[in-house]
Design a protein around this motif. Structure first.
Motif, PDB file in Angstrom:
ATOM      1  N   TYR A  14      17.632 103.487  -7.086  1.00 33.65           N
ATOM      2  CA  TYR A  14      16.978 104.852  -6.894  1.00 33.65           C
ATOM      3  C   TYR A  14      17.373 106.142  -7.442  1.00 33.65           C
ATOM      4  CZ  TYR A  14      15.872 101.947  -2.561  1.00 33.65           C
ATOM      5  OH  TYR A  14      15.287 100.807  -1.964  1.00 33.65           O
ATOM      6  N   LEU A  15      18.662 105.886  -8.032  1.00 35.92           N
ATOM      7  CA  LEU A  15      19.196 107.307  -8.914  1.00 35.92           C
ATOM      8  C   LEU A  15      19.093 106.799 -10.483  1.00 35.92           C
ATOM      9  CD1 LEU A  15      22.162 108.030  -6.552  1.00 35.92           C
ATOM     10  CD2 LEU A  15      19.948 109.354  -7.027  1.00 35.92           C
ATOM     11  N   LYS A  16      19.220 107.657 -11.356  1.00 37.74           N
ATOM     12  CA  LYS A  16      19.233 107.484 -12.521  1.00 37.74           C
ATOM     13  C   LYS A  16      20.447 108.263 -13.226  1.00 37.74           C
ATOM     14  CE  LYS A  16      14.289 107.510 -13.102  1.00 37.74           C
ATOM     15  NZ  LYS A  16      14.028 107.283 -11.558  1.00 37.74           N
ATOM     16  N   GLY A  17      21.133 107.576 -14.207  1.00 38.26           N
ATOM     17  CA  GLY A  17      22.388 108.058 -14.829  1.00 38.26           C
ATOM     18  C   GLY A  17      22.044 108.660 -15.997  1.00 38.26           C
ATOM     19  N   TYR A  18      22.507 109.965 -16.497  1.00 37.04           N
ATOM     20  CA  TYR A  18      22.572 110.682 -17.531  1.00 37.04           C
ATOM     21  C   TYR A  18      24.017 111.328 -18.004  1.00 37.04           C
ATOM     22  CZ  TYR A  18      17.770 110.858 -15.911  1.00 37.04           C
ATOM     23  OH  TYR A  18      16.556 110.555 -15.652  1.00 37.04           O
ATOM     24  N   GLY A  19      23.803 111.021 -19.535  1.00 31.11           N
ATOM     25  CA  GLY A  19      25.217 111.758 -20.217  1.00 31.11           C
ATOM     26  C   GLY A  19      24.720 112.900 -20.952  1.00 31.11           C
ATOM     27  N   ILE A  20      25.404 113.706 -20.746  1.00 39.03           N
ATOM     28  CA  ILE A  20      25.032 115.335 -21.217  1.00 39.03           C
ATOM     29  C   ILE A  20      25.919 115.621 -22.395  1.00 39.03           C
ATOM     30  CG2 ILE A  20      24.648 117.599 -21.097  1.00 39.03           C
ATOM     31  CD1 ILE A  20      23.749 117.110 -18.063  1.00 39.03           C
ATOM     32  N   ASP A  21      25.649 115.685 -23.679  1.00 41.40           N
ATOM     33  CA  ASP A  21      26.488 115.996 -24.742  1.00 41.40           C
ATOM     34  C   ASP A  21      26.668 117.603 -24.688  1.00 41.40           C
ATOM     35  OD1 ASP A  21      27.604 113.483 -25.809  1.00 41.40           O
ATOM     36  OD2 ASP A  21      25.655 113.116 -26.213  1.00 41.40           O
ATOM     37  N   TYR A  22      27.591 118.216 -24.871  1.00 40.80           N
ATOM     38  CA  TYR A  22      27.620 119.645 -25.006  1.00 40.80           C
ATOM     39  C   TYR A  22      28.606 120.273 -25.917  1.00 40.80           C
ATOM     40  CZ  TYR A  22      31.298 119.855 -21.270  1.00 40.80           C
ATOM     41  OH  TYR A  22      32.117 119.755 -20.523  1.00 40.80           O
ATOM     42  N   ILE A  23      28.628 121.689 -26.068  1.00 42.64           N
ATOM     43  CA  ILE A  23      29.757 122.255 -26.891  1.00 42.64           C
ATOM     44  C   ILE A  23      30.478 122.988 -25.968  1.00 42.64           C
ATOM     45  CG2 ILE A  23      30.189 123.558 -28.846  1.00 42.64           C
ATOM     46  CD1 ILE A  23      28.936 121.087 -29.663  1.00 42.64           C
ATOM     47  N   THR A  24      31.658 123.010 -25.802  1.00 45.44           N
ATOM     48  CA  THR A  24      32.895 123.949 -24.821  1.00 45.44           C
ATOM     49  C   THR A  24      32.783 125.070 -25.497  1.00 45.44           C
ATOM     50  OG1 THR A  24      34.793 123.346 -26.287  1.00 45.44           O
ATOM     51  CG2 THR A  24      34.200 121.983 -24.727  1.00 45.44           C
ATOM     52  N   LYS A  25      33.282 126.292 -24.961  1.00 43.72           N
ATOM     53  CA  LYS A  25      33.478 127.553 -25.342  1.00 43.72           C
ATOM     54  C   LYS A  25      34.289 127.765 -26.597  1.00 43.72           C
ATOM     55  CE  LYS A  25      36.936 128.950 -22.014  1.00 43.72           C
ATOM     56  NZ  LYS A  25      37.442 129.895 -20.974  1.00 43.72           N
ATOM     57  N   GLU A  26      35.300 126.598 -26.907  1.00 43.22           N
ATOM     58  CA  GLU A  26      36.100 126.644 -27.905  1.00 43.22           C
ATOM     59  C   GLU A  26      35.531 126.144 -29.189  1.00 43.22           C
ATOM     60  OE1 GLU A  26      39.086 127.645 -27.848  1.00 43.22           O
ATOM     61  OE2 GLU A  26      38.846 128.595 -25.916  1.00 43.22           O
TER      62      GLU A  26
END
Length: 194
Positions: A14-26
């Motif tokens: 019933y749920l979908k899993g996602y990965g989010i790539d992001y850039i930190t403030k550093e």
């Protein structure tokens, strides 16, 4: 109801899993995981375009004298126990949030709900899910009944006054959203209400 066993899953029904790539403030690369009821298009539109969605409603219903709130004491499979909470449920396709709150309240309590105000959609647990709900505030009428609950719901209908609210907050399992509303409605938080 009773939990039989717990199994680790590689995929969800019933749920979908996602990965989010992001850039930190550093400036470093980082990664975050979350689950969602919706598809990737919704998640992308939320993150990249700032779109706001709702998944359902939590219903806070009072009597006209504002002395009682309707809560349920419901068995929650994810906790393996009963918790106090306000009636809530998902919105159906094509349904307006007012309609969803009226329908869900009837299904869970047998009572009629008359909405007075509806909050904007707010996150329920932003650390792990992008689910948002509106809080519907209004008045209840009628006779309580569990006859409309599905086989997946096991909930006792509770009419909560200030004394019962205090007892629930001090001695019972309760969701954080429901606890905060009880504290605010009955002015039971000594820090906030002085």
């Amino acid at each position: 109801m009773k939990v039989k066993k717990i199994t680790e899953l590689d995929s969800l029904k019933y749920l979908k899993g996602y990965g989010i790539d992001y850039i930190t403030k550093e400036g470093n690369s980082a990664y975050w995981e979350l689950v969602s009821r919706a598809g990737i298009e919704r998640l992308e539109s939320e993150i990249f375009q700032g779109k706001v969605y709702t998944d359902g409603a939590m219903i806070v219903a009072s009597d006209k004298a504002r002395e009682h709130l309707v809560m349920i004491r419901e068995y929650r499979v994810s906790a393996g126990k009963y918790l106090y909470m306000f009636p809530a449920g998902l919105i159906d396709d094509g349904e307006q949030i007012e309609q969803a709150s009226i329908r869900e309240f009837k299904e869970e309590t047998g009572l009629t709900f008359s909405p007075v105000s509806i909050s904007t959609p707010r996150y329920v647990s932003v650390g792990i899910v992008n689910e948002r709900v509106n809080v519907a505030y209004g008045y209840y009428s009628g006779t309580a009944s569990t006859a409309y609950q599905t086989e997946h719901e096991e909930a006792e209908i509770i009419f909560v006054d200030r004394e019962k609210a205090n007892q629930i907050l001090e001695h019972e399992e309760i969701s954080i959203r429901s606890a905060l509303i009880l504290e605010h409605f009955f002015k039971l938080n000594v820090f906030i209400d002085g």
